[in-house]
Write an enzyme that holds these catalytic residues in place. Structure first.
Site, PDB file in Angstrom:
ATOM      1  N   GLY A  27       0.577  -1.270  -0.100  1.00  0.00           N
ATOM      2  CA  GLY A  27      -0.066   0.149   0.182  1.00  0.00           C
ATOM      3  C   GLY A  27       1.278   1.198   0.147  1.00  0.00           C
ATOM      4  O   GLY A  27       2.133   1.111   0.269  1.00  0.00           O
ATOM      5  N   TYR A  28      -0.109   2.052   0.205  1.00  0.00           N
ATOM      6  CA  TYR A  28       0.732   3.596  -0.416  1.00  0.00           C
ATOM      7  C   TYR A  28       0.620   4.678   0.658  1.00  0.00           C
ATOM      8  O   TYR A  28      -0.551   4.926   0.483  1.00  0.00           O
ATOM      9  CB  TYR A  28       0.809   3.711  -1.974  1.00  0.00           C
ATOM     10  CG  TYR A  28       1.486   3.212  -2.284  1.00  0.00           C
ATOM     11  CD1 TYR A  28       3.143   3.758  -3.035  1.00  0.00           C
ATOM     12  CD2 TYR A  28       1.319   1.351  -3.652  1.00  0.00           C
ATOM     13  CE1 TYR A  28       3.407   2.270  -4.072  1.00  0.00           C
ATOM     14  CE2 TYR A  28       1.166   1.493  -4.248  1.00  0.00           C
ATOM     15  CZ  TYR A  28       3.022   1.734  -4.476  1.00  0.00           C
ATOM     16  OH  TYR A  28       3.710   0.511  -5.471  1.00  0.00           O
ATOM     17  N   ILE A  29       1.123   5.204   1.237  1.00  0.00           N
ATOM     18  CA  ILE A  29       0.909   6.094   2.452  1.00  0.00           C
ATOM     19  C   ILE A  29       0.544   7.633   1.714  1.00  0.00           C
ATOM     20  O   ILE A  29       0.667   8.496   2.423  1.00  0.00           O
ATOM     21  CB  ILE A  29       2.309   5.660   3.461  1.00  0.00           C
ATOM     22  CG1 ILE A  29       1.734   5.052   3.881  1.00  0.00           C
ATOM     23  CG2 ILE A  29       2.213   7.309   4.700  1.00  0.00           C
ATOM     24  CD1 ILE A  29       1.536   4.216   4.712  1.00  0.00           C
ATOM     25  N   ASP A  76      -2.835   5.637   1.575  1.00  0.00           N
ATOM     26  CA  ASP A  76      -4.430   6.033   0.161  1.00  0.00           C
ATOM     27  C   ASP A  76      -4.536   4.811  -0.231  1.00  0.00           C
ATOM     28  O   ASP A  76      -4.083   4.446  -0.853  1.00  0.00           O
ATOM     29  CB  ASP A  76      -3.414   7.438   0.001  1.00  0.00           C
ATOM     30  CG  ASP A  76      -3.473   8.718   1.268  1.00  0.00           C
ATOM     31  OD1 ASP A  76      -4.358   8.321   2.168  1.00  0.00           O
ATOM     32  OD2 ASP A  76      -2.534   9.417   0.750  1.00  0.00           O
TER      33      ASP A  76
END
Length: 157
Positions: A27-29, A76
């Site tokens: 996942g992408y912070i 996000d």
């Protein structure tokens, strides 16, 4: 420094499954700049990537499962789930072939990492590499997690 090219592929799945693989969840912070968390089987990482398409700076640190789970709550967009196969291409190159799951089901993409820009530019892909997507930002994982790209891909696959 990461130097890689990305391709859509056409290869029967029974030709792939004999190769070693890992399960990946990521996942992408943040997607600009890219700050990614990743779980590979039982290892956990946070990765920072600079902007760029074929050539980017990349820094990766190992983190604990607890740190991963804390950061996962701050992601996000969507979590990406995929199975990555490692397919030897020649003496020095390996194809990292990703079969995506969940919302990206049906997407199969290959990445090849190079030790120099020159070797990347001189690379002749095998016939089962159908289309290069290195310079199409919709195929960067940091964009694949976004709903608008998922909708686009679902109309293409």
């Amino acid at each position: 420094m990461e130097i890689e090219k990305k391709y859509l592929i056409n290869l029967p799945l029974d030709k792939i499954t004999k190769y070693p693989h890992i399960n990946i969840e990521q996942g992408y912070i943040c997607t600009n700049p890219v700050i990614r968390i990743r779980k590979t089987d039982e290892s956990y990482y946070v990765t920072y990537k600079s902007s760029g398409l074929m050539i980017r700076q990349e820094f990766e640190d190992k983190i604990s499962m607890e740190q991963y789970n804390t950061l996962k709550s701050k992601v996000d967009h969507n979590i990406i789930s995929k199975k990555r196969y490692y397919i030897p291409l020649d003496k020095s190159l390996t194809v990292e072939l990703d079969i995506f799951n969940d919302k990206l089901e049906g997407l199969i993409m290959a990445e090849v990492e190079f030790d120099s820009e020159e070797s990347a530019n001189n690379f002749i892909p095998p016939s089962w590499f159908v289309k290069e997507v290195t310079f199409d930002t919709r195929f960067h994982n940091s964009n694949l997690c976004k709903e608008e790209n998922i909708r686009f891909l679902n109309t293409q696959l």
